[in-house]
Design a protein around this motif. Structure first.
Motif, PDB file in Angstrom:
ATOM      1  N   GLY A 231      14.723   9.533   1.484  1.00  0.00           N
ATOM      2  CA  GLY A 231      13.696  10.500   1.901  1.00  0.00           C
ATOM      3  C   GLY A 231      12.293   9.911   1.975  1.00  0.00           C
TER       4      GLY A 231
ATOM      5  N   LYS B   5       3.628  19.547  10.162  1.00  0.00           N
ATOM      6  CA  LYS B   5       4.420  20.143   9.076  1.00  0.00           C
ATOM      7  C   LYS B   5       3.633  20.227   7.781  1.00  0.00           C
ATOM      8  CE  LYS B   5       9.002  18.625  10.470  1.00  0.00           C
ATOM      9  NZ  LYS B   5       9.995  17.584  10.246  1.00  0.00           N
TER      10      LYS B   5
ATOM     11  N   LEU C  35       9.754   7.144   3.880  1.00  0.00           N
ATOM     12  CA  LEU C  35       9.524   6.212   4.989  1.00  0.00           C
ATOM     13  C   LEU C  35       9.002   4.908   4.369  1.00  0.00           C
ATOM     14  CD1 LEU C  35       9.246   5.561   8.036  1.00  0.00           C
ATOM     15  CD2 LEU C  35       7.009   6.698   7.969  1.00  0.00           C
TER      16      LEU C  35
ATOM     17  N   PRO D 216       2.698   8.803  16.050  1.00  0.00           N
ATOM     18  CA  PRO D 216       3.921   9.038  15.272  1.00  0.00           C
ATOM     19  C   PRO D 216       3.675   9.872  14.005  1.00  0.00           C
ATOM     20  CG  PRO D 216       3.214   6.760  15.027  1.00  0.00           C
ATOM     21  CD  PRO D 216       2.322   7.380  16.062  1.00  0.00           C
TER      22      PRO D 216
ATOM     23  N   ALA E 238       3.671  14.845  14.147  1.00  0.00           N
ATOM     24  CA  ALA E 238       4.681  15.824  13.702  1.00  0.00           C
ATOM     25  C   ALA E 238       4.587  16.027  12.190  1.00  0.00           C
ATOM     26  CB  ALA E 238       6.079  15.346  14.090  1.00  0.00           C
TER      27      ALA E 238
ATOM     28  N   HIS F 139       2.660   9.626   3.215  1.00  0.00           N
ATOM     29  CA  HIS F 139       3.419   9.396   4.442  1.00  0.00           C
ATOM     30  C   HIS F 139       4.436   8.261   4.314  1.00  0.00           C
ATOM     31  CE1 HIS F 139       3.970   7.874   8.619  1.00  0.00           C
ATOM     32  NE2 HIS F 139       4.092   9.164   8.854  1.00  0.00           N
ATOM     33  N   HIS F 140       4.018   7.121   3.757  1.00  0.00           N
ATOM     34  CA  HIS F 140       4.968   6.015   3.572  1.00  0.00           C
ATOM     35  C   HIS F 140       4.486   5.071   2.474  1.00  0.00           C
ATOM     36  CE1 HIS F 140       2.272   3.996   6.675  1.00  0.00           C
ATOM     37  NE2 HIS F 140       2.480   2.942   5.885  1.00  0.00           N
TER      38      HIS F 140
ATOM     39  N   GLU G  26      -3.720   3.491   2.059  1.00  0.00           N
ATOM     40  CA  GLU G  26      -4.043   3.471   3.490  1.00  0.00           C
ATOM     41  C   GLU G  26      -4.145   4.926   3.956  1.00  0.00           C
ATOM     42  OE1 GLU G  26      -0.787   2.596   6.276  1.00  0.00           O
ATOM     43  OE2 GLU G  26      -2.082   1.150   7.253  1.00  0.00           O
TER      44      GLU G  26
ATOM     45  N   PRO H  60      13.411   7.124   7.024  1.00  0.00           N
ATOM     46  CA  PRO H  60      13.359   7.793   5.713  1.00  0.00           C
ATOM     47  C   PRO H  60      14.694   8.400   5.290  1.00  0.00           C
ATOM     48  CG  PRO H  60      12.087   9.042   7.367  1.00  0.00           C
ATOM     49  CD  PRO H  60      12.450   7.723   7.979  1.00  0.00           C
ATOM     50  N   LYS H  61      15.527   8.766   6.282  1.00  0.00           N
ATOM     51  CA  LYS H  61      16.817   9.386   5.928  1.00  0.00           C
ATOM     52  C   LYS H  61      17.784   8.366   5.308  1.00  0.00           C
ATOM     53  CE  LYS H  61      15.907  13.540   7.233  1.00  0.00           C
ATOM     54  NZ  LYS H  61      15.707  14.554   6.199  1.00  0.00           N
TER      55      LYS H  61
ATOM     56  N   GLY I  13       1.131  -5.313  12.214  1.00  0.00           N
ATOM     57  CA  GLY I  13       0.574  -4.165  11.490  1.00  0.00           C
ATOM     58  C   GLY I  13      -0.922  -4.274  11.232  1.00  0.00           C
ATOM     59  N   ALA I  14      -1.413  -3.388  10.380  1.00  0.00           N
ATOM     60  CA  ALA I  14      -2.854  -3.266  10.117  1.00  0.00           C
ATOM     61  C   ALA I  14      -3.462  -4.537   9.515  1.00  0.00           C
ATOM     62  CB  ALA I  14      -3.097  -2.092   9.179  1.00  0.00           C
TER      63      ALA I  14
ATOM     64  N   HIS J  69       0.819  -1.217   0.000  1.00  0.00           N
ATOM     65  CA  HIS J  69       0.000   0.000   0.000  1.00  0.00           C
ATOM     66  C   HIS J  69       0.849   1.262   0.000  1.00  0.00           C
ATOM     67  CE1 HIS J  69       0.358  -0.810   4.476  1.00  0.00           C
ATOM     68  NE2 HIS J  69       0.605   0.493   4.483  1.00  0.00           N
TER      69      HIS J  69
ATOM     70  N   GLU K 199       7.734   0.939   4.965  1.00  0.00           N
ATOM     71  CA  GLU K 199       7.262  -0.116   5.871  1.00  0.00           C
ATOM     72  C   GLU K 199       7.461  -1.446   5.151  1.00  0.00           C
ATOM     73  OE1 GLU K 199       3.000  -0.054   6.514  1.00  0.00           O
ATOM     74  OE2 GLU K 199       3.128  -1.417   8.225  1.00  0.00           O
TER      75      GLU K 199
HETATM   76  C1  LIG Z   1      -0.869   0.589  11.147  1.00  0.00           C
HETATM   77  C2  LIG Z   1       0.476   0.549  10.452  1.00  0.00           C
HETATM   78  C3  LIG Z   1       0.405  -0.336   9.204  1.00  0.00           C
HETATM   79  O1  LIG Z   1       0.227   0.127   8.063  1.00  0.00           O
HETATM   80  O2  LIG Z   1       0.512  -1.567   9.367  1.00  0.00           O
HETATM   81  C4  LIG Z   1       0.911   1.966  10.113  1.00  0.00           C
HETATM   82  O3  LIG Z   1       0.840   2.419   9.011  1.00  0.00           O
HETATM   83  S1  LIG Z   1       1.495   2.882  11.374  1.00  0.00           S
HETATM   84  C5  LIG Z   1       1.958   4.418  10.639  1.00  0.00           C
HETATM   85  C6  LIG Z   1       2.533   5.347  11.638  1.00  0.00           C
HETATM   86  N1  LIG Z   1       3.755   4.778  12.210  1.00  0.00           N
HETATM   87  C7  LIG Z   1       4.977   5.196  11.838  1.00  0.00           C
HETATM   88  O4  LIG Z   1       5.150   6.081  11.016  1.00  0.00           O
HETATM   89  C8  LIG Z   1       6.135   4.530  12.555  1.00  0.00           C
HETATM   90  C9  LIG Z   1       7.468   4.939  12.033  1.00  0.00           C
HETATM   91  N2  LIG Z   1       7.660   6.387  12.100  1.00  0.00           N
HETATM   92  C10 LIG Z   1       8.505   6.995  12.983  1.00  0.00           C
HETATM   93  O5  LIG Z   1       9.173   6.347  13.775  1.00  0.00           O
HETATM   94  C11 LIG Z   1       8.571   8.484  12.966  1.00  0.00           C
HETATM   95  O6  LIG Z   1       7.348   9.016  12.446  1.00  0.00           O
HETATM   96  C12 LIG Z   1       9.775   9.022  12.108  1.00  0.00           C
HETATM   97  C13 LIG Z   1       9.706   8.637  10.654  1.00  0.00           C
HETATM   98  C14 LIG Z   1      11.104   8.578  12.706  1.00  0.00           C
HETATM   99  C15 LIG Z   1       9.716  10.560  12.181  1.00  0.00           C
HETATM  100  O7  LIG Z   1       9.712  10.910  13.526  1.00  0.00           O
HETATM  101  P1  LIG Z   1       9.402  12.390  14.017  1.00  0.00           P
HETATM  102  O8  LIG Z   1       8.201  12.837  13.289  1.00  0.00           O
HETATM  103  O9  LIG Z   1       9.382  12.427  15.490  1.00  0.00           O
HETATM  104  O10 LIG Z   1      10.697  13.117  13.629  1.00  0.00           O
HETATM  105  P2  LIG Z   1      10.949  14.407  12.809  1.00  0.00           P
HETATM  106  O11 LIG Z   1       9.728  15.165  12.495  1.00  0.00           O
HETATM  107  O12 LIG Z   1      12.027  15.092  13.565  1.00  0.00           O
HETATM  108  O13 LIG Z   1      11.529  13.790  11.469  1.00  0.00           O
HETATM  109  C16 LIG Z   1      12.876  13.474  11.292  1.00  0.00           C
HETATM  110  C17 LIG Z   1      13.172  13.679   9.819  1.00  0.00           C
HETATM  111  O14 LIG Z   1      12.442  12.693   9.056  1.00  0.00           O
HETATM  112  C18 LIG Z   1      11.572  13.352   8.152  1.00  0.00           C
HETATM  113  N3  LIG Z   1      10.317  12.606   8.086  1.00  0.00           N
HETATM  114  C19 LIG Z   1       9.434  12.443   9.082  1.00  0.00           C
HETATM  115  N4  LIG Z   1       8.397  11.719   8.677  1.00  0.00           N
HETATM  116  C20 LIG Z   1       8.622  11.427   7.369  1.00  0.00           C
HETATM  117  C21 LIG Z   1       7.912  10.713   6.384  1.00  0.00           C
HETATM  118  N5  LIG Z   1       6.749  10.151   6.648  1.00  0.00           N
HETATM  119  N6  LIG Z   1       8.438  10.605   5.150  1.00  0.00           N
HETATM  120  C22 LIG Z   1       9.648  11.169   4.867  1.00  0.00           C
HETATM  121  N7  LIG Z   1      10.377  11.867   5.771  1.00  0.00           N
HETATM  122  C23 LIG Z   1       9.868  11.992   6.999  1.00  0.00           C
HETATM  123  C24 LIG Z   1      11.363  14.739   8.717  1.00  0.00           C
HETATM  124  O15 LIG Z   1      11.016  15.659   7.707  1.00  0.00           O
HETATM  125  C25 LIG Z   1      12.712  15.034   9.328  1.00  0.00           C
HETATM  126  O16 LIG Z   1      13.594  15.469   8.335  1.00  0.00           O
HETATM  127  P3  LIG Z   1      14.396  16.847   8.489  1.00  0.00           P
HETATM  128  O17 LIG Z   1      15.229  16.622   9.718  1.00  0.00           O
HETATM  129  O18 LIG Z   1      15.211  16.934   7.231  1.00  0.00           O
HETATM  130  O19 LIG Z   1      13.354  17.906   8.643  1.00  0.00           O
END
Ligand SMILES: C[C@@H](C(=O)O)C(=O)SCCNC(=O)CCNC(=O)[C@H](O)C(C)(C)COP(=O)(O)OP(=O)(O)OC[C@H]1O[C@@H](n2cnc3c(N)ncnc32)[C@H](O)[C@@H]1OP(=O)(O)O
Length: 167
Positions: A159, A105, A161, A98, A101, A112-113, A88, A154-155, A143-144, A42, A163
């Protein structure tokens, strides 16, 4: 002689085609993640208004699920079915979502991913770690779709994210 010239031209085209297929096969085989990544499961879109986003896809005739709270992940999910994959829709659940943030922005929401299937999540996690790609969390979560998943930073993924979800 008139017949030989076109025949030689098509032979040359065939040789060129064979060479380019050989080159692209070689490129794929030597790719660091070759053999690891499966189907696109997805594309996830974070939204500040789940009903509005669900209605958008319903209005286009898509089959859209109900919202399901994913407490372990801090999000609500809605799945939009497409012929070859899914969208999704994500909305924050709880205080420490999560995706909060990201929505702060990106006020209107956005992509998102992406979620890619893998045969074995533990093998995939160890393979990506060996390549220096950071995982977000130590162990896979469920997961879902009731299957083990792991997110990649993502870094370390151009760039985006990513899964990984076990098939
Ligand atoms: C139910 C399940 C499923 O499908 O099975 C799901 O979907 S759960 C879906 C939700 N769960 C998740 O997303 C879990 C994994 N995600 C995470 O751990 C977090 O969201 C992070 C990705 C580490 C971001 O963490 P956080 O927002 O606290 O940090 P931050 O804002 O300082 O972001 C750090 C850097 O990553 C970038 N960044 C943040 N989110 C991003 C994204 N979605 N895509 C691309 N880049 C992204 C920011 O712009 C920033 O870059 P700069 O420093 O350059 O500005």
């Amino acid at each position: 002689m008139k017949k030989i010239v076109p025949a030689m031209a098509s032979l040359r085209s065939l040789v060129k085609l064979t060479n380019s297929v050989a080159i692209s096969t070689r490129t794929m085989a030597s790719h660091p993640l070759a053999g690891l990544l499966g189907k696109l499961n997805h594309v996830a879109i974070a939204t500040p208004d789940l009903k509005k986003s669900s209605d958008f896809y319903k209005n286009l005739g898509a089959k859209v699920s109900e919202a399901v709270p994913q407490k372990e992940h801090g999000v609500y999910t809605v799945f939009v079915e497409l012929p070859n994959s899914k969208i999704e829709l994500l909305h924050p659940f709880g205080e420490k979502s999560p995706i909060q943030a990201f929505l702060n922005k990106n006020k209107d929401g956005g992509m998102h991913h992406i979620c890619i299937e893998v045969r074995d999540i533990n093998e995939a996690v160890s393979a990506v770690k060996d390549k220096g790609i950071r995982t977000l969390g130590e162990k896979p979560k469920i997961g879902a779709h009731g299957k083990p998943v792991m997110f990649l930073h993502p870094k370390d993924c151009g760039g985006v994210l990513i899964e990984l979800e076990q098939e």
